[in-house]
Design a protein around this motif. Structure first.
Motif, PDB file in Angstrom:
ATOM      1  N   GLY A  61     -38.389  -9.788  13.922  1.00  0.00           N
ATOM      2  CA  GLY A  61     -39.026 -10.625  14.934  1.00  0.00           C
ATOM      3  C   GLY A  61     -39.568  -9.805  16.091  1.00  0.00           C
ATOM      4  O   GLY A  61     -39.058  -8.721  16.413  1.00  0.00           O
ATOM      5  N   GLU A  62     -40.598 -10.323  16.757  1.00  0.00           N
ATOM      6  CA  GLU A  62     -41.268  -9.553  17.801  1.00  0.00           C
ATOM      7  C   GLU A  62     -40.324  -9.194  18.944  1.00  0.00           C
ATOM      8  O   GLU A  62     -40.315  -8.048  19.409  1.00  0.00           O
ATOM      9  N   TRP A  63     -39.528 -10.152  19.404  1.00  0.00           N
ATOM     10  CA  TRP A  63     -38.611  -9.855  20.506  1.00  0.00           C
ATOM     11  C   TRP A  63     -37.645  -8.745  20.114  1.00  0.00           C
ATOM     12  O   TRP A  63     -37.411  -7.802  20.882  1.00  0.00           O
ATOM     13  N   ALA A  64     -37.081  -8.829  18.900  1.00  0.00           N
ATOM     14  CA  ALA A  64     -36.137  -7.827  18.427  1.00  0.00           C
ATOM     15  C   ALA A  64     -36.819  -6.475  18.240  1.00  0.00           C
ATOM     16  O   ALA A  64     -36.242  -5.427  18.541  1.00  0.00           O
ATOM     17  N   ALA A  65     -38.054  -6.483  17.746  1.00  0.00           N
ATOM     18  CA  ALA A  65     -38.786  -5.234  17.524  1.00  0.00           C
ATOM     19  C   ALA A  65     -39.042  -4.514  18.848  1.00  0.00           C
ATOM     20  O   ALA A  65     -38.836  -3.298  18.968  1.00  0.00           O
ATOM     21  N   VAL A  66     -39.498  -5.271  19.850  1.00  0.00           N
ATOM     22  CA  VAL A  66     -39.790  -4.680  21.158  1.00  0.00           C
ATOM     23  C   VAL A  66     -38.512  -4.135  21.794  1.00  0.00           C
ATOM     24  O   VAL A  66     -38.498  -3.032  22.360  1.00  0.00           O
ATOM     25  N   PRO A 102     -43.836  -9.250  12.735  1.00  0.00           N
ATOM     26  CA  PRO A 102     -44.131  -7.917  13.273  1.00  0.00           C
ATOM     27  C   PRO A 102     -43.259  -6.870  12.588  1.00  0.00           C
ATOM     28  O   PRO A 102     -42.272  -7.201  11.906  1.00  0.00           O
ATOM     29  N   VAL A 103     -43.597  -5.595  12.763  1.00  0.00           N
ATOM     30  CA  VAL A 103     -42.798  -4.533  12.178  1.00  0.00           C
ATOM     31  C   VAL A 103     -42.495  -3.465  13.228  1.00  0.00           C
ATOM     32  O   VAL A 103     -43.262  -3.257  14.177  1.00  0.00           O
ATOM     33  N   ALA A 173     -30.593  -0.005  16.079  1.00  0.00           N
ATOM     34  CA  ALA A 173     -30.149  -0.254  17.461  1.00  0.00           C
ATOM     35  C   ALA A 173     -30.326  -1.716  17.851  1.00  0.00           C
ATOM     36  O   ALA A 173     -30.260  -2.060  19.033  1.00  0.00           O
ATOM     37  N   GLU A 174     -30.542  -2.567  16.878  1.00  0.00           N
ATOM     38  CA  GLU A 174     -30.905  -3.960  17.141  1.00  0.00           C
ATOM     39  C   GLU A 174     -29.895  -4.688  18.014  1.00  0.00           C
ATOM     40  O   GLU A 174     -30.255  -5.523  18.849  1.00  0.00           O
TER      41      GLU A 174
END
Length: 405
Positions: A61-66, A102-103, A173-174
């Motif tokens: 997900g975008e929030w997690a990726a950022v 997202p990736v 590091a999620e």
């Protein structure tokens, strides 16, 4: 929404543009993929060729990726062993215009393996212990930097061997967070999570027949807690040593050695009140010290001899004004090692007369003088120089007197 690539360097987007971002990751064609062993992940992960390097691509997900992208960059700035974050790709859509996840793109850690790949052939218990030691070192370093992992496990770690040394790298590091300083409760939680996760992962290996029959998953899970606790205590004890009191440094190094760790790097900070010494631990395989000593100095020694000589070399280098690890303007380790051989090793060995050495080679003589210096320092509760130690060793151990001149 248009495709957007947020990268750590200006060159990165160009090398990533050729990848099939409008295709779900699990359906990427083989022409873009690189066949490398993958660990277990909650997300779809693929290795791909991007320009001249191999990258790991993870759909998340975008929030997690950022968030993870930022955390990995923070860990890089803190010099913590972790994979390098390269980019985030958002605004992905498939051929029908439907949105795709997202990736997060990270650089593949060359020479590293996930733990399951390492267990494809039954691993010896001693090797498993060294891997757990490497994970304990990683967890301690993360906690010292204020990083609470939240999900420490073998699955979220990559392992790499380099010239006999074992190193663990954070790959996920999620669930992490960085704070100025962790509480004891936060550290204890991480260690408990590690204990439970490792025991469970080893049980999975046991069920598949990939675990050595002598390895008890529960006991090995508990071992990570014991190794972490001992290492944390030894590295975080606040000690300011009187200036030039080398025996205190020797004592700390020996305690780390007794715990099964070696010193990868030592730093001494000078102040009017004394010297503050910090250590960076590492985990090594058999024969590592021999190879390292031979590479740095040209001296060929047995493993225990080489370990002692390297400890002495490391402690001496840390006192040199031009010793600056990681600084391109500082003297290279090979240059300092050559100076140590010239100024310390050779004069010390020459102080012991040839006719009293028997069959002992020069490395053994220096090793025995170092051990004798240690005993003298403990006995008199004060530092003893190498020259004085060599003379006392010659007189009271070898039973001779060095001839004049």
């Amino acid at each position: 929404m248009e495709l957007q690539i947020t990268a750590t360097s200006p060159e990165q987007p160009a090398s990533l543009l050729d990848l099939p971002w409008h295709t779900p990751l699990e359906k990427w064609p083989d022409e873009h993929l690189v066949a490398l062993p993958r660990g277990i992940s909650r997300h779809v992960v693929r290795f791909a060729q991007a320009g001249g390097e191999v990258v790991a691509v993870k759909e998340v997900g975008e929030w997690a990726a950022v968030r993870e992208y930022g955390l990995l960059r923070d860990l890089d700035r803190l010099a913590i062993p972790a994979v390098d974050a390269l980019a985030i790709v958002t605004g992905r859509t498939d051929g029908h215009g439907e949105p795709l996840e997202p990736v997060l793109v990270t650089r593949h850690l060359e020479g590293s393996l996930p733990y399951r790949s390492m267990f494809e052939t039954t691993m010896r218990p001693s090797t498993i212990k060294r891997l757990l030691d490497a994970l304990a070192v990683l967890l301690v370093r993360l906690h010292l930097a204020g990083f609470a992992w939240g999900d420490c496990s073998l699955s979220n770690t990559l392992f790499r061997r380099d010239a006999g040394a074992y190193a663990a790298y954070l790959v996920d590091a999620e669930t992490g967070q960085i704070q100025p300083k962790l509480t004891d409760g936060q550290r204890s939680y991480d260690v408990e999570v590690a204990r439970v996760n490792i025991a469970g992962e080893l049980m999975d290996l046991e069920a598949s027949g990939s675990l050595h029959p002598s390895v008890d998953p529960v006991l090995f899970g508990q071992a990570i807690e014991e190794r972490y606790t001992a290492l944390w205590h030894e590295l975080t004890r606040q000690s300011v040593y009187p200036v030039a009191k080398r025996r205190y440094i020797d004592r700390r190094v020996r305690r780390l050695n007794d715990l099964g760790f070696d010193v990868a790097e030592m730093q001494i900070e000078r102040s009017p009140d004394g010297d503050t010494v910090t250590f960076l631990p590492k985990v090594v395989d058999a024969g590592h010290h021999q190879r390292q000593l031979l590479r740095l100095t040209g001296l060929d020694a047995e493993e225990n001899q080489a370990r002692s000589l390297l400890n002495d070399l490391e402690a001496w280098m840390a006192t040199q004004d031009d010793y600056a690890p990681g600084d391109p303007l500082g003297a290279r380790p090979e240059v300092l090692a050559h100076r140590w051989v010239r100024d310390k090793f050779r004069p010390t060995v020459r102080a012991v007369p040839l006719e009293l050495r028997g069959s002992a080679d020069t490395a053994q003589i220096y090793y025995e003088v170092l051990e004798h210096r240690w005993l003298l320092a403990e006995r008199c509760q004060g530092d003893v120089g190498l020259q004085a130690a060599a003379e006392d060793y010659t007189r009271n151990v070898l039973g001779g007197v060095r001839p004049p001149g």
